[in-house]
Scaffold this motif. Structure first.
Motif, PDB file in Angstrom:
ATOM      1  N   TRP A 263       0.857  -1.198   0.000  1.00 52.41           N
ATOM      2  CA  TRP A 263       0.000   0.000   0.000  1.00 52.41           C
ATOM      3  C   TRP A 263       0.893   1.247   0.000  1.00 52.41           C
ATOM      4  CZ3 TRP A 263      -1.207  -4.536   2.357  1.00 52.41           C
ATOM      5  CH2 TRP A 263      -2.469  -5.088   2.091  1.00 52.41           C
TER       6      TRP A 263
ATOM      7  N   LEU B 153      -0.486   4.896  -0.677  1.00 56.25           N
ATOM      8  CA  LEU B 153      -1.473   5.550   0.187  1.00 56.25           C
ATOM      9  C   LEU B 153      -0.795   6.620   1.031  1.00 56.25           C
ATOM     10  CD1 LEU B 153      -3.713   2.634   1.524  1.00 56.25           C
ATOM     11  CD2 LEU B 153      -4.052   4.091  -0.480  1.00 56.25           C
TER      12      LEU B 153
ATOM     13  N   VAL C 194      -7.635   6.193   7.529  1.00 61.95           N
ATOM     14  CA  VAL C 194      -8.202   5.108   6.733  1.00 61.95           C
ATOM     15  C   VAL C 194      -9.348   4.504   7.528  1.00 61.95           C
ATOM     16  CG1 VAL C 194      -7.777   2.831   5.762  1.00 61.95           C
ATOM     17  CG2 VAL C 194      -6.044   4.608   5.544  1.00 61.95           C
TER      18      VAL C 194
ATOM     19  N   ILE D 298      -8.721  -2.843   1.937  1.00 59.90           N
ATOM     20  CA  ILE D 298      -8.233  -1.717   1.144  1.00 59.90           C
ATOM     21  C   ILE D 298      -7.469  -2.276  -0.055  1.00 59.90           C
ATOM     22  CG2 ILE D 298      -6.738   0.308   1.128  1.00 59.90           C
ATOM     23  CD1 ILE D 298      -7.196   0.575   4.101  1.00 59.90           C
TER      24      ILE D 298
ATOM     25  N   THR E 171      -1.802  -1.330  -3.744  1.00 58.74           N
ATOM     26  CA  THR E 171      -1.295  -0.444  -4.790  1.00 58.74           C
ATOM     27  C   THR E 171      -0.022  -0.979  -5.442  1.00 58.74           C
ATOM     28  OG1 THR E 171       0.105   0.852  -3.281  1.00 58.74           O
ATOM     29  CG2 THR E 171      -2.201   1.544  -3.512  1.00 58.74           C
TER      30      THR E 171
END
Length: 241
Positions: A79, A82, A88, A96, A99
């Motif tokens: 992630w 982020l 969050v 979530i 990425t």
């Protein structure tokens, strides 16, 4: 009582360590390794965890202990894109979208004959809404082989003494943030699920500077027959050789 009657000493028994949520940034990179840093910037941290059976006080050998935590800037691998300075609103694992496929600051080790695992990593930073912490999951295996059947017995989080964290957060790698770190006593999960029972004992590795790094250790008492509700075996997926 007859003076000749002997009483066997009781075995040392540990309290069950409190379980806590796995959080939204759990993933299984399937990495068995001691050094999980992957050259991440930050103050060095040597972590030693002793896993014991809370019912008998005996070390739990051959258990697979996974840890994961954010980097000095508050970012988790997987992630990395982020913004750690923004809250969050999620607690469930995998809630979530990832990425990237980075794997820094994640990995697992088997406990030795004394129930101990050791990791080389960096002192974690912080992200919005949480105090500094490390996630831990303990899996019981049928032997010292991660391909054999196992179940997740314990999932928790470990916290740091405020004095040590303040000295770390004042260093270059951890500074320049748009938000302040959350103290332990203001962290919801520390207050309601972990508290002092989940706080590591931390010592400096060098005499002259905290930047030489820290040594953190604790004992985790688990029920080896329990099945955690926070992470299921299928959440780890299948290892491959």
């Amino acid at each position: 009582m007859d003076d000749n009657t002997s009483v066997a000493p009781s075995s040392p028994v540990y309290l069950l360590s409190p379980e806590q949520i796995a959080g939204p940034f759990f993933r299984n990179p399937k990495l068995i390794r001691r050094n999980i840093s992957e050259s991440a910037d930050g103050i060095p941290l040597v972590l030693r965890l002793a896993i014991v059976d809370a019912m008998t006080g005996q070390p739990v050998t051959g258990a697979l202990v996974d840890i994961w935590h954010c980097n000095a800037r508050g970012v988790y691998s997987g992630w990395s894109k982020l913004d750690p300075d923004k809250d969050v609103d999620a607690a469930d694992i995998g809630s979530i979208p990832r990425t990237d496929d980075d794997t820094y600051l994640r990995g697992g080790q088997f406990t030795d004959k004394k129930g101990i695992v050791r990791f080389t990593t960096v002192y974690p930073g912080f992200y919005a809404g949480r105090a500094l912490h490390i996630h831990v999951a303990v899996r019981i295996t049928s032997g010292n082989n991660f391909l054999e059947e196992r179940h997740v017995a314990w999932v928790g989080q470990l916290y740091f003494p405020e004095v040590a964290s303040r000295s770390v957060l004042n260093t270059r790698e951890y500074g320049g943030r748009s938000i302040a770190s959350l103290p332990n006593h203001e962290d919801f999960y520390f207050r309601h699920q972990g508290g002092d029972a989940s706080t590591l004992t931390v010592h400096t590795l060098g005499r002259d500077s905290n930047e030489d790094g820290f040594f953190g250790h604790t004992t985790i008492g688990i029920d080896t027959f329990a099945a955690s509700t926070h992470i299921k075996p299928e959440d780890f997926g299948q290892y491959t050789v």
